[in-house]
Design an enzyme around this catalytic site. Structure first.
Site, PDB file in Angstrom:
ATOM      1  CD  GLU A  96    -105.834  69.830 -23.455  1.00  0.00           C
ATOM      2  OE1 GLU A  96    -106.926  70.393 -23.614  1.00  0.00           O
ATOM      3  OE2 GLU A  96    -105.492  69.244 -22.432  1.00  0.00           O
ATOM      4  CB  CYS A 143    -107.419  65.064 -32.174  1.00  0.00           C
ATOM      5  SG  CYS A 143    -108.950  65.596 -31.396  1.00  0.00           S
ATOM      6  CB  CYS A 150    -116.649  73.528 -25.337  1.00  0.00           C
ATOM      7  SG  CYS A 150    -118.047  73.107 -26.417  1.00  0.00           S
ATOM      8  CB  CYS A 154    -121.559  67.436 -23.387  1.00  0.00           C
ATOM      9  SG  CYS A 154    -122.050  68.074 -24.997  1.00  0.00           S
ATOM     10  CB  CYS A 157    -117.450  66.800 -22.445  1.00  0.00           C
ATOM     11  SG  CYS A 157    -116.087  67.576 -23.321  1.00  0.00           S
ATOM     12  N   GLY A 201    -113.758  72.333 -28.025  1.00  0.00           N
ATOM     13  CA  GLY A 201    -114.654  73.265 -28.706  1.00  0.00           C
ATOM     14  C   GLY A 201    -115.643  72.615 -29.653  1.00  0.00           C
ATOM     15  CD  GLU A 202    -120.219  71.924 -32.169  1.00  0.00           C
ATOM     16  OE1 GLU A 202    -120.278  70.850 -31.568  1.00  0.00           O
ATOM     17  OE2 GLU A 202    -120.205  71.993 -33.418  1.00  0.00           O
ATOM     18  CB  SER A 233    -116.927  65.502 -34.145  1.00  0.00           C
ATOM     19  OG  SER A 233    -117.904  65.102 -33.208  1.00  0.00           O
ATOM     20  CB  SER A 256    -121.682  64.147 -30.543  1.00  0.00           C
ATOM     21  OG  SER A 256    -120.342  64.318 -30.961  1.00  0.00           O
ATOM     22  CG  LEU A 257    -127.441  59.631 -31.711  1.00  0.00           C
ATOM     23  CD1 LEU A 257    -128.367  60.654 -32.340  1.00  0.00           C
ATOM     24  CD2 LEU A 257    -127.565  58.280 -32.426  1.00  0.00           C
ATOM     25  CG  ASN A 258    -122.854  61.492 -27.312  1.00  0.00           C
ATOM     26  OD1 ASN A 258    -122.222  60.600 -27.863  1.00  0.00           O
ATOM     27  ND2 ASN A 258    -122.373  62.698 -27.139  1.00  0.00           N
ATOM     28  CG  ASN A 332    -112.021  58.270 -23.068  1.00  0.00           C
ATOM     29  OD1 ASN A 332    -111.606  57.119 -22.976  1.00  0.00           O
ATOM     30  ND2 ASN A 332    -112.230  58.849 -24.234  1.00  0.00           N
ATOM     31  CB  CYS A 375    -113.050  61.401 -26.976  1.00  0.00           C
ATOM     32  SG  CYS A 375    -112.647  60.854 -28.605  1.00  0.00           S
TER      33      CYS A 375
HETATM   34  N1  SAH Z   1    -117.626  69.409 -29.792  1.00  0.00           N
HETATM   35  C1  SAH Z   1    -117.655  68.407 -30.793  1.00  0.00           C
HETATM   36  C2  SAH Z   1    -116.294  67.824 -31.066  1.00  0.00           C
HETATM   37  C3  SAH Z   1    -115.387  67.577 -29.891  1.00  0.00           C
HETATM   38  S1  SAH Z   1    -115.872  66.307 -28.779  1.00  0.00           S
HETATM   39  C4  SAH Z   1    -118.620  67.308 -30.418  1.00  0.00           C
HETATM   40  O1  SAH Z   1    -119.069  67.292 -29.294  1.00  0.00           O
HETATM   41  O2  SAH Z   1    -118.943  66.498 -31.282  1.00  0.00           O
HETATM   42  C5  SAH Z   1    -115.439  64.845 -29.685  1.00  0.00           C
HETATM   43  C6  SAH Z   1    -116.204  63.598 -29.257  1.00  0.00           C
HETATM   44  O3  SAH Z   1    -115.819  63.223 -27.921  1.00  0.00           O
HETATM   45  C7  SAH Z   1    -117.717  63.768 -29.237  1.00  0.00           C
HETATM   46  O4  SAH Z   1    -118.333  62.738 -29.947  1.00  0.00           O
HETATM   47  C8  SAH Z   1    -118.058  63.666 -27.758  1.00  0.00           C
HETATM   48  O5  SAH Z   1    -119.348  63.134 -27.587  1.00  0.00           O
HETATM   49  C9  SAH Z   1    -116.973  62.766 -27.243  1.00  0.00           C
HETATM   50  N2  SAH Z   1    -116.734  62.858 -25.799  1.00  0.00           N
HETATM   51  C10 SAH Z   1    -116.861  63.928 -25.019  1.00  0.00           C
HETATM   52  N3  SAH Z   1    -116.538  63.633 -23.739  1.00  0.00           N
HETATM   53  C11 SAH Z   1    -116.199  62.326 -23.724  1.00  0.00           C
HETATM   54  C12 SAH Z   1    -115.749  61.436 -22.703  1.00  0.00           C
HETATM   55  N4  SAH Z   1    -115.584  61.832 -21.443  1.00  0.00           N
HETATM   56  N5  SAH Z   1    -115.472  60.157 -23.047  1.00  0.00           N
HETATM   57  C13 SAH Z   1    -115.621  59.745 -24.325  1.00  0.00           C
HETATM   58  N6  SAH Z   1    -116.009  60.550 -25.332  1.00  0.00           N
HETATM   59  C14 SAH Z   1    -116.312  61.829 -25.036  1.00  0.00           C
HETATM   60 FE1  SF4 Z   2    -118.200  70.790 -26.245  1.00  0.00          FE
HETATM   61 FE2  SF4 Z   2    -118.047  68.532 -27.686  1.00  0.00          FE
HETATM   62 FE3  SF4 Z   2    -117.337  68.561 -25.071  1.00  0.00          FE
HETATM   63 FE4  SF4 Z   2    -119.909  68.777 -25.759  1.00  0.00          FE
HETATM   64  S1  SF4 Z   2    -118.571  67.007 -26.121  1.00  0.00           S
HETATM   65  S2  SF4 Z   2    -118.833  70.051 -24.236  1.00  0.00           S
HETATM   66  S3  SF4 Z   2    -119.760  69.998 -27.629  1.00  0.00           S
HETATM   67  S4  SF4 Z   2    -116.333  69.658 -26.750  1.00  0.00           S
END
Ligand code: SAH
Ligand code: SF4
Length: 382
Positions: A96, A143, A150, A154, A157, A201-202, A233, A256-258, A332, A375
């Site tokens: 995507e 984007c 990936c 997480c 995601c 992806g990462e 990111s 991505s601290l989270n 999301n 995201c």
């Molecule tokens: N893999 C990298 C970049 C892609 S994800 C990373 O994880 O940073 C891009 C951003 O989307 C990250 O900050 C991630 O924490 C966030 N993200 C992932 N799943 C999400 C979701 N369901 N809702 C909102 N943000 C999300």
């Molecule tokens: Fe991969 Fe980023 Fe999604 Fe985590 S948030 S699974 S690193 S794409």
């Protein structure tokens, strides 16, 4: 043409193209013309590049060379103007790529502040081929995916549900941008385009290809998007954060601290077992920022999990001393994701704790949620 393509030129550097031209007995200025046809003029068919002599075009075709741009397999348009592209490569794999017109509520689409260099008046002329709204200065964010799927897993995601399918080549990463720019008929010189490596992806687990793509995308003789308009990111691949800090040409960094403590973070991001918050924050503190540059911390808010005021206070302590801002993203949602999106009041309360402590904190507006383009929703949902 497409079928018999054995070698894609897309993704090769100017030096590599010079090598190919040389091996076919062509002078180096032909390599420059080829380079510009691919990256600057964004051509998709070698045979139509009339700046190159027919003989050279035929030689390349005989050797099996083609440009190798990916194709748009599907396109989903959101009510907010966002477009989600499914972009297919030669082996049939697709990823995507998301087009987001305009910024994110007074900010650039990557959540960074609107840049003062952008004129607010519709001052600039149209790009000749048209495409965007007539006569108006435009900007947008693309984007980009760096891998198909990936491996990081997480828990919030949707991309994680795919697992890692494969790394993308530099050409496939650049190709997403060229394909979308062509489809949107954008002139990079006249309109402001931001690139964020935040798709599938990462990026730091496909580091070399990602960086090669950055060099091609930022080259003024090539695609021409300056690195100051790019953000990558990472979920926190610490050794690569150190490498990235040493790159002479690099995008801005978002982490991505989270979560605000190891217990919560390990629960939602298993990679925290390998690189915990202390290790991650040490890398963030050491990261060599350019003048006026700030690091971004992204923080996905999960209802009742990491969104209490106490968590916000922990974030304040955690990132103290780092020149940074925080982008807050309310989850999301998606099928198979076991978390809930917090109420807006909780998001605002979280933001207030950060702001009261002097930390710039922005709430990222979800883009294209209705078409699964936001995201964490990139899972090739059709
Ligand atoms: N893999 C990298 C970049 C892609 S994800 C990373 O994880 O940073 C891009 C951003 O989307 C990250 O900050 C991630 O924490 C966030 N993200 C992932 N799943 C999400 C979701 N369901 N809702 C909102 N943000 C999300
Ligand atoms: Fe991969 Fe980023 Fe999604 Fe985590 S948030 S699974 S690193 S794409």
């Amino acid at each position: 043409m497409g079928q018999q393509l054995k070698f894609a030129l897309l993704g090769l550097s100017f030096q590599e193209l010079t090598g190919i031209a040389g091996s076919l007995g062509q002078p180096s200025y032909r390599a420059r013309q080829l380079y510009q046809a691919i990256y600057r003029q964004r051509r998709w068919d070698l045979q139509t590049v009339s700046t190159l002599p027919l003989e050279f075009r035929n030689q390349l075709a005989q050797q099996g060379y083609g440009i190798g741009l990916p194709e748009i397999e599907k396109k989903f348009s959101s009510s907010d103007g966002t477009i989600r592209y499914l972009i297919a490569f030669t082996d049939g794999r697709s990823v995507e790529t998301v087009w987001m017109p305009e910024g994110d509520g007074g900010e650039a689409g990557d959540g960074s502040e609107a840049d003062p260099e952008v004129p607010s008046e519709p001052a600039l002329p149209r790009n000749q081929r048209g495409g965007w709204q007539q006569g108006k200065f435009q900007r947008a964010t693309i984007c980009i995916s760096s891998q198909a799927g990936c491996a990081v897993n997480c828990q919030f995601c949707m991309t994680a549900l795919l697992g890692l399918e494969r790394n993308l080549t530099a050409g496939e990463i650049v190709g997403q941008v060229l394909t979308v720019l062509n489809d949107r008929q954008v002139s990079v010189d006249r309109e402001r385009v931001n690139l964020v490596f935040m798709g599938q992806g990462e990026p730091f687990l496909n580091y070399e290809n990602f960086m090669q793509a950055v060099r091609l995308l930022s080259d003024a003789e090539g695609v021409g998007v300056p690195v100051s308009r790019m953000t990558v990111s990472t979920s926190g691949i610490v050794p690569r954060i150190h490498d990235f800090g040493k790159e002479p040409i690099r995008p801005k960094l978002a982490i991505s601290l989270n979560a605000s403590n190891d217990a919560v973070r390990t629960g939602i991001m298993p990679l925290n077992k390998k690189w915990d918050l202390e290790t991650l924050l040490a890398a963030a503190r050491e990261f060599p920022l350019r003048s006026r540059e700030r690091l971004t911390f992204e923080y996905v808010l999960l209802d009742g999990v990491n969104d209490e005021p106490q968590h916000a206070r922990e974030v304040v302590e955690l990132i103290r001393g780092v020149r940074a801002k925080v982008n807050l993203i309310a989850l999301n949602p998606g099928p198979e994701i076991d978390f809930k999106t917090p109420q807006e009041s909780r998001v605002l309360a979280f933001q207030k704790v950060l702001r009261d402590a002097g930390i710039p904190a922005y709430i990222r507006r979800p883009r294209g949620r209705d078409i699964y383009a936001a995201c964490g929703q990139l899972k090739r949902t059709v």
